[in-house]
Design a protein around this motif. Structure first.
Motif, mmCIF file in Angstrom:
data_model
loop_
_atom_site.group_PDB
_atom_site.id
_atom_site.type_symbol
_atom_site.label_atom_id
_atom_site.label_comp_id
_atom_site.label_asym_id
_atom_site.label_seq_id
_atom_site.Cartn_x
_atom_site.Cartn_y
_atom_site.Cartn_z
ATOM 1 N N LEU A 113 -29.425 72.681 38.100
ATOM 2 C CA LEU A 113 -30.820 71.878 37.855
ATOM 3 C C LEU A 113 -30.771 70.974 36.502
ATOM 4 C CD1 LEU A 113 -33.355 74.893 38.816
ATOM 5 C CD2 LEU A 113 -32.700 72.709 40.044
ATOM 6 N N LEU A 114 -30.101 71.578 35.333
ATOM 7 C CA LEU A 114 -30.083 70.828 34.451
ATOM 8 C C LEU A 114 -29.077 69.610 34.330
ATOM 9 C CD1 LEU A 114 -29.670 73.656 31.601
ATOM 10 C CD2 LEU A 114 -31.544 72.287 32.065
ATOM 11 N N PHE A 115 -28.124 69.725 34.915
ATOM 12 C CA PHE A 115 -26.892 68.550 34.924
ATOM 13 C C PHE A 115 -27.135 67.627 36.249
ATOM 14 C CE2 PHE A 115 -25.219 71.593 31.812
ATOM 15 C CZ PHE A 115 -25.282 70.903 30.581
ATOM 16 N N GLY A 116 -27.208 68.378 37.229
ATOM 17 C CA GLY A 116 -27.335 67.774 38.464
ATOM 18 C C GLY A 116 -25.682 67.628 39.229
ATOM 19 N N THR A 117 -25.549 67.707 40.372
ATOM 20 C CA THR A 117 -24.374 67.632 41.190
ATOM 21 C C THR A 117 -23.481 66.591 40.613
ATOM 22 O OG1 THR A 117 -25.291 66.851 42.993
ATOM 23 C CG2 THR A 117 -25.271 69.329 42.722
ATOM 24 N N LYS A 118 -24.060 65.403 40.580
ATOM 25 C CA LYS A 118 -23.096 64.120 40.388
ATOM 26 C C LYS A 118 -22.563 64.273 38.973
ATOM 27 C CE LYS A 118 -25.403 60.878 43.397
ATOM 28 N NZ LYS A 118 -26.032 59.594 43.407
ATOM 29 N N LYS A 119 -23.138 64.664 38.007
ATOM 30 C CA LYS A 119 -22.769 64.821 36.510
ATOM 31 C C LYS A 119 -21.538 65.883 36.702
ATOM 32 C CE LYS A 119 -24.251 64.495 31.884
ATOM 33 N NZ LYS A 119 -25.560 64.175 31.059
ATOM 34 N N LEU A 120 -21.965 67.188 37.464
ATOM 35 C CA LEU A 120 -21.110 68.174 37.211
ATOM 36 C C LEU A 120 -19.772 67.770 37.970
ATOM 37 C CD1 LEU A 120 -23.299 71.241 37.958
ATOM 38 C CD2 LEU A 120 -22.270 70.683 35.859
ATOM 39 N N GLY B 42 -16.241 67.386 36.455
ATOM 40 C CA GLY B 42 -15.010 68.133 36.942
ATOM 41 C C GLY B 42 -13.927 67.294 36.897
ATOM 42 N N SER B 43 -14.248 66.005 37.549
ATOM 43 C CA SER B 43 -13.093 65.067 37.553
ATOM 44 C C SER B 43 -12.389 64.707 36.194
ATOM 45 C CB SER B 43 -13.666 63.697 38.143
ATOM 46 O OG SER B 43 -13.980 64.000 39.390
ATOM 47 N N ASP B 44 -13.231 64.664 35.117
ATOM 48 C CA ASP B 44 -12.690 64.270 33.619
ATOM 49 C C ASP B 44 -11.905 65.623 33.335
ATOM 50 O OD1 ASP B 44 -14.395 61.809 33.906
ATOM 51 O OD2 ASP B 44 -15.958 62.597 32.588
ATOM 52 N N LEU B 45 -12.217 66.555 33.494
ATOM 53 C CA LEU B 45 -11.483 67.698 33.025
ATOM 54 C C LEU B 45 -10.077 67.885 33.937
ATOM 55 C CD1 LEU B 45 -11.284 70.136 31.288
ATOM 56 C CD2 LEU B 45 -12.472 71.564 33.257
ATOM 57 N N GLY B 46 -10.299 67.433 35.136
ATOM 58 C CA GLY B 46 -8.942 67.386 35.827
ATOM 59 C C GLY B 46 -8.126 66.346 35.440
ATOM 60 N N LEU C 22 -6.394 67.438 32.079
ATOM 61 C CA LEU C 22 -5.419 68.417 32.393
ATOM 62 C C LEU C 22 -4.127 67.879 32.835
ATOM 63 C CD1 LEU C 22 -7.492 71.556 33.792
ATOM 64 C CD2 LEU C 22 -6.522 71.251 31.731
ATOM 65 N N LYS C 23 -4.438 66.775 33.899
ATOM 66 C CA LYS C 23 -3.137 66.194 34.413
ATOM 67 C C LYS C 23 -2.482 65.251 33.447
ATOM 68 C CE LYS C 23 -1.786 63.127 37.909
ATOM 69 N NZ LYS C 23 -2.156 61.849 38.936
ATOM 70 N N GLY C 24 -3.097 64.574 32.671
ATOM 71 C CA GLY C 24 -2.583 63.849 31.527
ATOM 72 C C GLY C 24 -1.770 64.642 30.559
ATOM 73 N N PHE C 25 -2.390 65.807 30.056
ATOM 74 C CA PHE C 25 -1.751 66.762 29.419
ATOM 75 C C PHE C 25 -0.309 67.324 29.960
ATOM 76 C CE2 PHE C 25 -0.921 71.297 27.900
ATOM 77 C CZ PHE C 25 -0.702 70.842 26.553
#
Length: 76
Positions: free
Chosen positions: A20-27, A31-35, A38-41
């Motif tokens: 509710l706070l962030f919305g599914t698109k932002k989540l 998640g894509s940014d985090l992935g 991690l891939k870059g690392f």
């Protein structure tokens, strides 16, 4: 009991509040940014390992060349 004394219902309520706070698109974007991070690392670590292996191989080749030169000098 779930994780550390938190029940499944409490986890579901927390998840609902986060959605509710962030919305599914932002989540999904987070998640894509985090992935991607991690891939870059992982790629960076792999490149570092490759560079170390290449450096070691070059050093081994130089050592072998020096040994060959010493053998040739001793024959003279």
């Amino acid at each position: 009991m779930g994780l550390g004394g938190i029940s499944i219902w409490q986890l579901l309520i927390i998840l609902a509040i986060v959605v509710l706070l962030f919305g599914t698109k932002k989540l999904k974007g987070m998640g894509s940014d985090l992935g991607g991070a991690l891939k870059g690392f992982k790629d960076s670590m792999q490149n570092d390992d490759d560079a170390k292996n290449l450096e070691k191989k070059e050093q081994d080749e130089a050592d072998a060349a020096q040994k060959t030169e010493k053998k040739d000098e001793s024959k003279l």
